[in-house]
Scaffold this active site. Structure first.
Site, mmCIF file in Angstrom:
data_model
loop_
_atom_site.group_PDB
_atom_site.id
_atom_site.type_symbol
_atom_site.label_atom_id
_atom_site.label_comp_id
_atom_site.label_asym_id
_atom_site.label_seq_id
_atom_site.Cartn_x
_atom_site.Cartn_y
_atom_site.Cartn_z
ATOM 1 N N GLU A 1 0.567 -1.127 0.223
ATOM 2 C CA GLU A 1 -0.567 0.446 0.188
ATOM 3 C C GLU A 1 0.631 1.194 0.171
ATOM 4 O OE1 GLU A 1 -0.406 -2.536 2.237
ATOM 5 O OE2 GLU A 1 -2.992 -3.202 1.196
ATOM 6 N N PHE B 1 -12.260 -7.406 14.055
ATOM 7 C CA PHE B 1 -10.527 -7.969 13.125
ATOM 8 C C PHE B 1 -9.771 -7.283 12.139
ATOM 9 C CE2 PHE B 1 -9.367 -9.799 9.025
ATOM 10 C CZ PHE B 1 -7.629 -10.298 9.638
ATOM 11 N N GLN B 2 -8.437 -6.159 11.853
ATOM 12 C CA GLN B 2 -8.402 -5.289 11.175
ATOM 13 C C GLN B 2 -8.443 -3.825 11.539
ATOM 14 O OE1 GLN B 2 -8.144 -7.250 6.924
ATOM 15 N NE2 GLN B 2 -6.393 -7.799 7.104
ATOM 16 N N LYS C 1 -17.557 -0.356 6.415
ATOM 17 C CA LYS C 1 -18.103 -1.511 5.440
ATOM 18 C C LYS C 1 -19.395 -1.996 4.826
ATOM 19 C CE LYS C 1 -17.119 -6.271 4.136
ATOM 20 N NZ LYS C 1 -16.943 -7.395 4.295
ATOM 21 N N MET D 1 24.093 8.332 1.891
ATOM 22 C CA MET D 1 24.238 9.569 2.721
ATOM 23 C C MET D 1 24.682 9.976 4.183
ATOM 24 S SD MET D 1 23.935 12.953 2.237
ATOM 25 C CE MET D 1 22.791 13.808 0.979
HETATM 26 C C1 LIG Z 1 12.362 6.176 5.296
HETATM 27 C C2 LIG Z 1 13.716 6.119 5.829
HETATM 28 N N1 LIG Z 1 14.570 5.783 7.024
HETATM 29 C C3 LIG Z 1 15.168 6.749 6.582
HETATM 30 C C4 LIG Z 1 16.062 8.010 6.034
HETATM 31 C C5 LIG Z 1 17.868 8.166 6.641
HETATM 32 N N2 LIG Z 1 17.823 8.670 5.434
HETATM 33 C C6 LIG Z 1 18.405 9.269 4.883
HETATM 34 S S1 LIG Z 1 18.553 8.846 3.239
HETATM 35 C C7 LIG Z 1 19.315 7.872 3.545
HETATM 36 C C8 LIG Z 1 20.690 6.670 2.964
HETATM 37 C C9 LIG Z 1 20.107 6.328 1.315
HETATM 38 O O1 LIG Z 1 20.452 5.201 1.080
HETATM 39 P P1 LIG Z 1 20.305 5.206 0.154
HETATM 40 O O2 LIG Z 1 19.426 4.887 -1.085
HETATM 41 O O3 LIG Z 1 21.081 4.030 -0.446
HETATM 42 O O4 LIG Z 1 21.138 6.036 -1.189
HETATM 43 P P2 LIG Z 1 22.277 6.760 -1.089
HETATM 44 O O5 LIG Z 1 22.120 8.221 -0.204
HETATM 45 O O6 LIG Z 1 23.784 5.715 -0.848
HETATM 46 O O7 LIG Z 1 22.791 7.796 -2.574
HETATM 47 C C10 LIG Z 1 19.170 7.135 4.781
HETATM 48 C C11 LIG Z 1 18.686 6.050 6.080
HETATM 49 C C12 LIG Z 1 14.763 8.401 5.467
HETATM 50 N N3 LIG Z 1 15.200 9.154 4.963
HETATM 51 N N4 LIG Z 1 14.363 7.212 4.792
#
Ligand SMILES: Cc1ncc(C[n+]2csc(CCOP(=O)(O)OP(=O)(O)O)c2C)c(N)n1
Ligand SMILES: [Mg+2]
Lengths: 163, 583
Positions: free
Chosen positions: B49, B111-112, B161, B487
């Site tokens: 979803e 439920f749900q 529902k 990042m």
């Molecule tokens: C759902 C979620 N969890 C954690 C983060 C924290 N976060 C920001 S950038 C990042 C790394 C992203 O990794 P990747 O997709 O490999 O991209 P890269 O930075 O390596 O280009 C994280 C964990 C986030 N922004 N969103």
């Protein structure tokens, strides 16, 4: 009453969930709602929420703007206590054995309150007045032994113009 | 009684002009799925979803029309909370329909069952539980009205529902489609202001005419208000340079001589510095986000502020405006242009040539730079993005995930058309790009749609490529596989003394090519610079199924420039290649 309190009068649609939406905006920011009174206005479609909060002016402005964004909020005004008439209702049950009963009745009369129920060793009384007068009576009753006390939270309307 | 709630719901969506619903059925929403079989509305069956929500967002980003998602109660509803929050932060018009347990079961831990309204209250512009079948058409009309007017945003409609199930008497109703007038009078508290105050508009024009160092700070509101043309007219009339925030990329063409590109934490030197040194900041549909301002106290310290926003709550929220204007960006900009013309020709305004020269000098001194890889090294992500940009049609729609790859895409792509940039700005939702790209492609099948994704992001929502393959939605994914949550790795390198904690992902577990192939995509792995161009060309030629290009990129590459969190924009770090230049 907290030192930085503000009184907001919020006109809302009279329907399910509105109070939760309004109070959530305070809760999210960690602001305590000091008192709250809600009831329909003369027009059944709307309710007025009078809310007293303990917040600094700047964050309050932001909350008010956010409240205004709620679809079910019609209008918000901040009521400066100097420019509004305020009332609150208090019910108190107090210990009242025969030897002090007279004193208590005298106090209630002085405040123009009413005795609303009488027990063997207790009295129940009510006072609707300015919230500070409620504070005063509460203070004076305390030494007798308060058993139950319930206040409604303040309601307020703007003062009428006189010129 | 001539219809039932389920049919009325689908008919209402049809009458609202809905062409596509992204969703996934379940017990509570089952009765609404039955009439879908007889409806001209297309339904895209997602695999999770969250995917439905981001697809609806991507659709809205690319088309400007509200995206629609439909899911069941309980876990279906909780799975779509993240897209709701994302759409709320980025002001995306979206309507989400959730199934709910029958009225009599609400509040019994059925439920749900979950408290969908309570859970989503803080992440929607509005949400509503419908309790009577006959209220469904009005609830849908209100939802679309609220989602698309004023400051756009997500609206959730929760449908028990029993009021949609034809086997239940509670679903019987007489059809009635409310008029526009009935819709607006049903919401006495909702009246967005669109026209700017004339006095404030005059004041804004006067400030603009007397500024020596003005900058236009254009935000996502420009796109929401369909104000790109008006913005261009204002910029060209006055010669004032424009920065486009992460949410506004494409709102003003990157190849325009007045375009300075993106400001903020990873903005370019000129965009960041020209704001800092400006004496007038014309904020149009932007909200002084912390990623743009850096330390607020030292943000554009000498600038007077004109702030135009449709949402009164944005004005003065972060920075006091000298001229606050509540209104629709397009209408207000058009009025400001008239007010400027009323003041006279160019001679009525202060000559800003010296300022323009200063800005150009910064641009020359600090272009975006990176070091090319040497033979045998991993690919440079910036190189991959340049190739992707140069080899794809100019009006390609680009979606991105969240991380380094997102910042590089925003920096290196040339956005010359509005509505070509689909990204998660406010919430920063990893996993956004694949489903958002799918939604964008559904909305704009005529366009090439690329998702630039990170390996971390890819693993969060890749399953939607199955949706894309099944539904023949030919999106293309450029996966920048640096084997890291890049990042976060960058922050650990710079701010935590190179102590890398839980950021390593591995380059080949999973095997992305096999995985993509298993999901019905064409997939290629690209490891050397001379393979990059041909692989992209090949991907651009495929138009009958999704494509995944996995680029093995250099994890040590960092995003520059960078304003470290909590510091002033004046302390912008241009990176090792430019440090010391011009100082
Ligand atoms: C759902 C979620 N969890 C954690 C983060 C924290 N976060 C920001 S950038 C990042 C790394 C992203 O990794 P990747 O997709 O490999 O991209 P890269 O930075 O390596 O280009 C994280 C964990 C986030 N922004 N969103
Ligand atoms: Mg990565």
């Amino acid at each position: 009453m907290p030192p930085k309190y503000h009184v907001l009068s919020v006109l809302v649609e009279n329907r399910a969930g509105v109070l939760a939406r309004v109070s959530a905006l305070f809760a999210r920011r960690g602001y305590n709602i000091y008192s709250l009174a809600v009831a329909p206005t003369d027009d059944e479609r709307f309710s007025r929420i009078t809310v007293v909060v303990d917040v600094e002016q700047a964050p309050l402005e932001q909350v008010v703007k956010q409240l205004n964004k709620l679809i079910h909020v019609i209008k918000i005004s901040e009521l400066d206590p100097r420019d509004s008439v305020e009332r609150e209702l208090m019910l108190v049950t107090v210990k009242a054995p025969a030897e002090v009963r007279g004193q208590i009745i005298e106090l209630v009369e002085l405040f123009e309150g009413r005795i609303i129920d009488v027990g063997r060793d207790e009295l129940a009384l009510s006072l609707d007045e300015h919230p500070e007068r409620l504070d005063d009576l509460e203070e004076l009753l305390r030494p007798f032994g308060i058993i139950d006390l319930q206040r409604t939270g303040r309601v307020a309307l703007p003062k009428l113009e006189r010129s | 009684m001539n219809t039932n709630g389920g049919q009325a719901l689908i008919k209402s969506l049809e009458l609202e002009g809905v062409e596509v619903i992204f969703g996934l059925p379940g017990g509570a929403i089952l009765p609404v799925y039955d009439p879908i079989l007889d409806s001209p509305i297309r339904h895209v069956l997602v695999r999770h979803e969250q995917g439905a929500g981001h697809m609806a967002e991507g659709f809205a980003h690319a088309t400007g029309r509200p995206g629609v998602a439909m899911v069941t109660s309980g876990p279906g509803a909780t799975n779509i909370v993240t897209p709701l929050a994302d759409a709320y932060m980025d002001s995306i018009p979206m309507v989400v329909i959730t199934g709910q347990v029958p009225l009599a079961s609400i509040g019994t831990d059925a439920f749900q069952e979950c408290d969908t309204l309570g859970i989503t209250r803080g992440v929607t512009k509005h949400n509503e539980l419908v309790t009577r079948a006959e209220d469904i058409p009005m609830a849908i009309r209100q939802a679309f009205h609220i989602a698309t007017t004023g400051r756009p945003g997500p609206v959730l409609v929760d449908i028990p529902k029993d009021i949609v199930d034809p086997r239940n008497p509670a679903s019987a109703m007489n059809w009635n489609w409310p008029t526009d007038a009935e819709v607006s009078s049903s919401m006495p508290g909702y009246k967005p202001t669109t026209k700017g105050h004339p006095k404030k508009i005059k004041e804004a024009a006067a400030l603009i005419a007397t500024a020596r160092k003005p900058i236009i700070y254009a935000g996502g509101g420009i796109l929401k208000a369909r104000a790109a043309e008006a913005l261009r007219e204002l910029a060209e009339l006055t010669g004032i340079p424009v920065v486009t925030t992460l949410m506004a990329r494409g709102a003003f063409p990157d190849d325009h001589e007045l375009c300075l590109g993106m400001p903020g934490m990873h903005g370019n030197y000129t965009a960041v510095t020209s704001i800092q040194k400006s004496d007038l900041l014309i904020a149009l549909g932007s909200r002084f986000d912390d990623r743009v301002t850096g330390k607020v106290d030292s943000f554009a310290p000498d600038a007077r502020i004109i702030h135009v926003d449709i949402d009164p709550a944005e004005l003065g929220k972060v920075r006091r405006a000298d001229v606050p204007i509540v209104g629709d960006c397009r209408l207000v900009i058009e009025e400001i242009i008239k007010a400027l013309n009323a003041l006279g020709g160019p001679e009525s305004r202060i000559d800003i040539t010296p300022w323009r020269q200063q800005v150009s000098a910064w641009q020359e001194l600090y272009p975006l730079v990176y070091e090319q890889s040497i033979d045998g090294d991993l690919l440079k992500p910036q190189y991959v993005l340049e190739q992707l940009r140069d080899r794809s049609p100019a009006d390609t729609i680009v979606a991105s995930g969240v991380g380094q790859h997102q910042m590089w895409t925003s920096q290196y792509w040339k956005f010359n058309y509005p509505y070509t940039w689909v990204n998660s700005g406010g919430l920063g939702t990893m996993g956004f790009s694949i489903p958002a790209a799918i939604g964008a492609k559904v909305g704009r099948p005529d366009r090439t749609v690329w998702a630039v994704d990170g390996d971390g992001c890819f693993q969060m929502t890749a399953q939607e490529l199955v949706t894309a393959a099944t539904e023949r939605i030919p999106v293309k994914i450029a996966l920048l596989n640096n084997a890291y949550l890049g990042m976060v790795r960058q922050w650990q390198e710079m701010f935590y003394g190179e102590r890398y904690s839980e950021v390593y992902l591995s380059p080949d577990l999973p095997d992305y090519v096999k995985w993509a192939e298993a999901m019905g995509c064409v997939a290629l792995r690209v490891e050397s610079p001379d393979e990059v161009g041909p692989a992209i060309d090949k991907a651009n030629e495929i138009n009958d199924r999704p494509v995944v290009l996995e680029f093995r990129t250099d994890a040590s590459e960092k995003v520059f420039p960078m304003v470290s969190p909590g510091t002033s924009n004046d302390q912008i770090d241009v990176g090792p290649l430019q440090n010391g230049l011009g100082r």
